[in-house]
Design an enzyme around this catalytic site. Structure first.
Site, PDB file in Angstrom:
ATOM      1  N   LYS A  31       0.859  -1.185   0.000  1.00 41.09           N
ATOM      2  CA  LYS A  31       0.000   0.000   0.000  1.00 41.09           C
ATOM      3  C   LYS A  31       0.899   1.239   0.000  1.00 41.09           C
ATOM      4  O   LYS A  31       1.786   1.360   0.868  1.00 41.09           O
ATOM      5  CB  LYS A  31      -0.844  -0.029   1.271  1.00 41.09           C
ATOM      6  CG  LYS A  31      -2.236   0.516   1.130  1.00 41.09           C
ATOM      7  CD  LYS A  31      -2.948   0.257   2.454  1.00 41.09           C
ATOM      8  CE  LYS A  31      -4.376   0.682   2.415  1.00 41.09           C
ATOM      9  NZ  LYS A  31      -4.979   0.629   3.748  1.00 41.09           N
TER      10      LYS A  31
HETATM   11  C1  E4P Z   1      -8.372   1.525   3.659  1.00 44.96           C
HETATM   12  O1  E4P Z   1      -7.581   0.738   3.169  1.00 44.96           O
HETATM   13  C2  E4P Z   1      -8.210   2.168   4.957  1.00 44.96           C
HETATM   14  O2  E4P Z   1      -7.563   1.257   5.818  1.00 44.96           O
HETATM   15  C3  E4P Z   1      -9.507   2.488   5.627  1.00 44.96           C
HETATM   16  O3  E4P Z   1     -10.625   2.105   4.879  1.00 44.96           O
HETATM   17  C4  E4P Z   1      -9.585   3.834   6.261  1.00 44.96           C
HETATM   18  O4  E4P Z   1     -10.840   3.982   6.889  1.00 44.96           O
HETATM   19  P1  E4P Z   1     -11.140   5.120   7.975  1.00 44.96           P
HETATM   20  O5  E4P Z   1     -11.394   6.390   7.247  1.00 44.96           O
HETATM   21  O6  E4P Z   1     -12.370   4.634   8.669  1.00 44.96           O
HETATM   22  O7  E4P Z   1      -9.930   5.201   8.849  1.00 44.96           O
END
Ligand code: E4P
EC number: 2.2.1.2
Length: 217
Positions: free
Chosen positions: A83
């Site tokens: 990522k």
């Molecule tokens: C995606 O890969 C992220 O880990 C995640 O969806 C972030 O979500 P949040 O905005 O609830 O922290």
């Protein structure tokens, strides 16, 4: 639509996987912090639970160090997806990694133009954060609609991974718009099951079954 679980809680992942609801997992530094566990260890365990893509995020901001971190992470298992943040350095890293066959999830996407850049850099997944967009008064799902249109116009292979999902309506909308994947916290995935008429129906059937005096088996 594929279901990824947005968590580093391995007990939750195991439990949902038994219902066939886990096509992959996404983690981020905040979720690792919440787990209280060592990053590499928890990613390794998640990769052993699901054969699907498991996103593990680099924390460096420059391409060279991102590549070094990615090297450590991709050695954990073949199903690790690296990522990277949606920055120029992240896109460079995306291009380099996907060029040699590593899955890359480009994260923290907040505009359709950013998603276009990620597709051009060869991303396997683009993660538009719908909930965080809603938080600032913008309809996050409109972003998914735009990205779907753009990716279809140019037949990009990059999968739209709807992220920052906060409730079942996000998932419903993502499916209607043709998103490829959504990632949600375990709690939100479990909420999809709930319906008062299902509960009432079970109650009624069991009451009538009781009156028959029968057992199965
Ligand atoms: C995606 O890969 C992220 O880990 C995640 O969806 C972030 O979500 P949040 O905005 O609830 O922290």
């Amino acid at each position: 639509m594929k279901f990824f679980v947005d968590t580093a809680d391995t007990a939750e992942i195991r439990d949902l996987a038994e219902s066939g609801l886990v096509d992959g997992v996404t983690t981020n530094p905040s979720l690792i912090h919440k787990s209280g566990r060592k990053f590499l260890e928890v990613v390794e365990e998640i990769c052993s639970i699901t054969p699907g893509p498991v996103s593990a995020e680099v924390v460096a901001l420059d391409h060279e160090t991102m590549m070094k971190e990615a090297e450590v992470l991709r050695r954990i298992a073949d199903n690790v997806a690296i990522k990277v943040p949606l920055t120029i350095e992240g896109l460079k890293t995306c291009k380099a990694l996907t060029g040699d066959g590593t899955m890359v999830n480009v994260t923290l996407c907040f505009s359709a133009n950013q998603a276009l850049l990620a597709a051009k850099a060869g991303a396997s997944f683009i993660s538009p954060f719908v909930g965080r967009h809603d938080d600032i008064g913008f309809d996050g799902m409109r972003l998914i609609e735009d990205i779907r249109l753009i990716y279809d116009n140019y037949m990009f292979d990059t999968e739209i991974l709807v992220a920052s999902v906060r409730h079942p309506v996000h998932i419903l909308e993502a499916a209607k718009l043709g998103a490829d994947v959504m990632t949600a916290p375990p709690k939100v995935i479990r909420q999809l099951v709930n319906h008062p008429l299902t509960d009432k129906g079970i109650e009624g059937f069991l009451a009538d079954w009781g009156k028959t005096g029968q057992t199965i088996g």
